[in-house]
Write an enzyme that holds these catalytic residues in place. Structure first.
Site, PDB file in Angstrom:
ATOM      1  N   LYS A  34       0.831  -1.212   0.000  1.00 46.24           N
ATOM      2  CA  LYS A  34       0.000   0.000   0.000  1.00 46.24           C
ATOM      3  C   LYS A  34       0.864   1.260   0.000  1.00 46.24           C
ATOM      4  CE  LYS A  34      -3.097   3.023   0.844  1.00 46.24           C
ATOM      5  NZ  LYS A  34      -4.352   3.300   0.223  1.00 46.24           N
ATOM      6  N   CYS A  76      -3.452  10.769   1.764  1.00 45.39           N
ATOM      7  CA  CYS A  76      -2.800   9.481   1.497  1.00 45.39           C
ATOM      8  C   CYS A  76      -1.428   9.685   0.876  1.00 45.39           C
ATOM      9  CB  CYS A  76      -3.663   8.659   0.546  1.00 45.39           C
ATOM     10  SG  CYS A  76      -5.360   8.542   1.105  1.00 45.39           S
TER      11      CYS A  76
HETATM   12  N1  SAJ Z   1      -1.896  14.851  -8.663  1.00 44.40           N
HETATM   13  C1  SAJ Z   1      -1.084  15.621  -9.458  1.00 44.40           C
HETATM   14  N2  SAJ Z   1      -0.751  15.156 -10.703  1.00 44.40           N
HETATM   15  C2  SAJ Z   1      -1.193  13.945 -11.171  1.00 44.40           C
HETATM   16  C3  SAJ Z   1      -2.015  13.153 -10.344  1.00 44.40           C
HETATM   17  C4  SAJ Z   1      -2.349  13.624  -9.086  1.00 44.40           C
HETATM   18  O1  SAJ Z   1      -0.660  16.736  -9.080  1.00 44.40           O
HETATM   19  O2  SAJ Z   1      -0.857  13.612 -12.312  1.00 44.40           O
HETATM   20  C5  SAJ Z   1      -2.259  15.336  -7.317  1.00 44.40           C
HETATM   21  C6  SAJ Z   1      -3.762  15.538  -7.137  1.00 44.40           C
HETATM   22  O3  SAJ Z   1      -4.153  16.799  -7.627  1.00 44.40           O
HETATM   23  C7  SAJ Z   1      -3.908  15.433  -5.632  1.00 44.40           C
HETATM   24  C8  SAJ Z   1      -2.854  14.390  -5.268  1.00 44.40           C
HETATM   25  O4  SAJ Z   1      -1.957  14.328  -6.359  1.00 44.40           O
HETATM   26  O5  SAJ Z   1      -3.598  16.658  -4.985  1.00 44.40           O
HETATM   27  C9  SAJ Z   1      -3.413  13.000  -4.989  1.00 44.40           C
HETATM   28  O6  SAJ Z   1      -4.446  12.675  -5.922  1.00 44.40           O
HETATM   29  P1  SAJ Z   1      -4.594  11.222  -6.587  1.00 44.40           P
HETATM   30  O7  SAJ Z   1      -5.763  11.258  -7.486  1.00 44.40           O
HETATM   31  O8  SAJ Z   1      -3.316  10.825  -7.186  1.00 44.40           O
HETATM   32  O9  SAJ Z   1      -4.798  10.250  -5.365  1.00 44.40           O
HETATM   33  P2  SAJ Z   1      -5.792  10.190  -4.056  1.00 44.40           P
HETATM   34  O10 SAJ Z   1      -5.025  10.757  -2.907  1.00 44.40           O
HETATM   35  O11 SAJ Z   1      -7.127  10.736  -4.327  1.00 44.40           O
HETATM   36  O12 SAJ Z   1      -5.907   8.588  -3.907  1.00 44.40           O
HETATM   37  C10 SAJ Z   1      -4.733   7.801  -3.815  1.00 44.40           C
HETATM   38  C11 SAJ Z   1      -4.846   6.614  -4.805  1.00 44.40           C
HETATM   39  N3  SAJ Z   1      -3.552   5.957  -4.923  1.00 44.40           N
HETATM   40  C12 SAJ Z   1      -3.000   5.693  -6.132  1.00 44.40           C
HETATM   41  O13 SAJ Z   1      -3.512   6.016  -7.177  1.00 44.40           O
HETATM   42  C13 SAJ Z   1      -1.702   4.942  -6.111  1.00 44.40           C
HETATM   43  C14 SAJ Z   1      -5.913   5.643  -4.313  1.00 44.40           C
HETATM   44  O14 SAJ Z   1      -5.941   4.480  -5.124  1.00 44.40           O
HETATM   45  C15 SAJ Z   1      -5.637   5.238  -2.847  1.00 44.40           C
HETATM   46  O15 SAJ Z   1      -6.632   4.348  -2.351  1.00 44.40           O
HETATM   47  C16 SAJ Z   1      -5.671   6.491  -2.019  1.00 44.40           C
HETATM   48  O16 SAJ Z   1      -4.596   7.356  -2.470  1.00 44.40           O
HETATM   49  C17 SAJ Z   1      -5.476   6.127  -0.559  1.00 44.40           C
HETATM   50  O17 SAJ Z   1      -6.459   6.145   0.188  1.00 44.40           O
HETATM   51  O18 SAJ Z   1      -4.355   5.760  -0.169  1.00 44.40           O
END
Ligand code: SAJ
Length: 419
Positions: free
Chosen positions: A215, A269
């Site tokens: 994870k 996360c």
């Molecule tokens: N972000 C960027 N650029 C990107 C992708 C995301 O700047 O290309 C930023 C987003 O704007 C945000 C942050 O990253 O601020 C996180 O967003 P996210 O969509 O990547 O992830 P979370 O936090 O909503 O959910 C993540 C997911 N993990 C992965 O994709 C590996 C989800 O599957 C997990 O269950 C979740 O964390 C968790 O609960 O751990």
């Protein structure tokens, strides 16, 4: 001692973004579920069939399960065949995991145990936390054992991290593969059996520490890759080139897939979990630590960039700040870099007016309410009234904004919405 053979009742400890959807999905798949939470308002809401936060489709599941009598909530932990612990694991100021909520859950569960129960830790946990949870239960109940060969009644303990994406929880809970790490192979098998009640993905069995690390590694992988994109955005800015165009072109290579830069990494996360790895292996986790630092520094970089742009403008020029959520199309402002940037700008320029546009909330968070020069304004209004437009979240409403409204304005676009 033998295990509870067929699980029919489950207590889910923690009715937050993960616990409540999990409770609802178990209840709609024929199990008798009691959700437990320390917050009496959450418990009352669930017992009325209501959901205290926004998550698509969750409301229908909770209302249905409660009205059919399969789901109820309580502030007291009951006895059940199986327990799923889904409580927060924040980090301390020293950036190590704070396991106090897990220990509190254990103190609620321990007096109920008879032996033979399945106990699953779903909270994102640092390596070793599942064993610590199990050993703490035994400390509280020395009449029970974790060893199946022992004469004493046995507890079966496993870690099964959640991996669902906020905004898609009800879909991903069912369709994602799951990783189940048992303290013993038997505990892993039992947990697999329970998740198979609703999980259509594959369920992969391993040991507890590998499951915990899996994870953390998934979220660190994403963090490192976002840090790469964020670093490219700062390099590109220095060189006067368009980072979005740069990434789009580089991604045409068959083995390159760069993520998107933004104002920083938010949520509870991805910005937290990598620190658990750094804490566990500080000398080795160099890249993971650096990525965290790069992403944490990005909001400051954006704030400085906007501050510089403002220097050239008359004091009366207003600023539109577009988006506060930690990512697109959700209402979650927790650990949002956009909130941090907006609050920083408002305190840097106390005499300027900041028009905040966040279509997903009806009031500003506390951090912004304390600034007199900040107000929540409708998106189009905010843009029309302002000389500077700072785009922090790529909500659909922002993507669909009439471009003519931006003519003649100074736009700082951290998400690459305006091409
Ligand atoms: N972000 C960027 N650029 C990107 C992708 C995301 O700047 O290309 C930023 C987003 O704007 C945000 C942050 O990253 O601020 C996180 O967003 P996210 O969509 O990547 O992830 P979370 O936090 O909503 O959910 C993540 C997911 N993990 C992965 O994709 C590996 C989800 O599957 C997990 O269950 C979740 O964390 C968790 O609960 O751990």
């Amino acid at each position: 001692m033998t295990a509870v053979t067929a699980v029919t009742s489950v207590a889910v400890i923690g009715l937050g973004y993960i616990g409540l959807p999990t409770a609802a999905v178990l209840a709609t798949n024929g199990l008798q579920v009691i959700g437990v939470d320390v917050n009496a308002e959450t418990v009352d809401a669930v017992n009325r069939g209501e959901v205290p936060f926004v998550e698509p489709d969750l409301g229908v599941h909770v209302a249905g399960a409660v009205s059919q009598g399969h789901l109820s909530a309580s502030t007291e932990t009951p006895w059940a065949d199986a327990y799923i612990v889904a409580v927060p694991t924040p980090f301390t100021p020293e950036r190590s995991a704070d396991l106090s909520y897990i220990y509190a859950a254990a103190r609620g569960i321990a007096p109920q145990l008879r032996g033979g129960e399945l106990l699953i830790l779903e909270s994102t946990s640092p390596p070793g936390a599942t064993r610590q949870f199990a050993e703490y239960l035994i400390e509280l109940r020395p009449d029970l054992s974790l060893n199946e060969d022992d004469d004493k009644p046995t507890l079966f303990v496993a870690h099964c991290p959640e991996r669902v994406l906020p905004g898609r929880v009800m879909i991903e809970l069912v369709t994602n593969d799951r990783i189940v790490g048992g303290l013993t192979p038997k505990a892993a098998e039992m947990a697999k059996h329970l998740y198979a009640r609703f999980c259509q993905g594959e369920i992969h069995l391993t040991d507890d520490v590998t499951a915990e690390m899996a994870k953390l590694v998934e979220n660190s992988f994403r963090d490192v890759n976002i840090a790469f994109a964020n670093e490219l955005s700062m390099i590109s800015d220095k060189m006067g080139i368009d980072v979005w165009e740069l990434i789009r072109l580089a991604n045409h290579h068959p083995r390159v897939n760069i993520l998107q830069p933004g104002p920083g990494v938010g949520g509870h996360c991805i910005a937290v979990d990598p620190w658990f790895i750094v804490d566990a292996a500080p000398a080795e986790a160099q890249l993971i630590r650096t990525a965290r630092n790069v992403n944490d520094a990005k909001p400051h970089w954006v704030r400085d960039k906007v501050a510089k742009a403002l220097e050239a403008l008359p004091a009366a020029a207003e600023i539109a700040v577009v988006g506060l959520a930690f990512k697109a199309n959700i209402d979650d402002l927790r650990e949002s870099p956009a909130v941090e940037i907006a609050a920083g700008l408002a305190s840097d320029s106390p005499f300027r007016r900041f028009n905040i546009a966040e279509p997903h909330v009806s009031e500003l968070p506390g951090k912004l309410r304390e600034h007199e020069n900040v107000g929540l304004v409708d998106l189009e209004d905010a843009v029309q009234r302002s000389g500077v437009v700072v785009i922090l979240v790529d909500h659909d409403e922002v993507k669909e904004l009439d471009r003519a409204l931006l003519e003649g304005k100074l736009v700082v676009d951290t998400r690459g919405v305006i091409k």
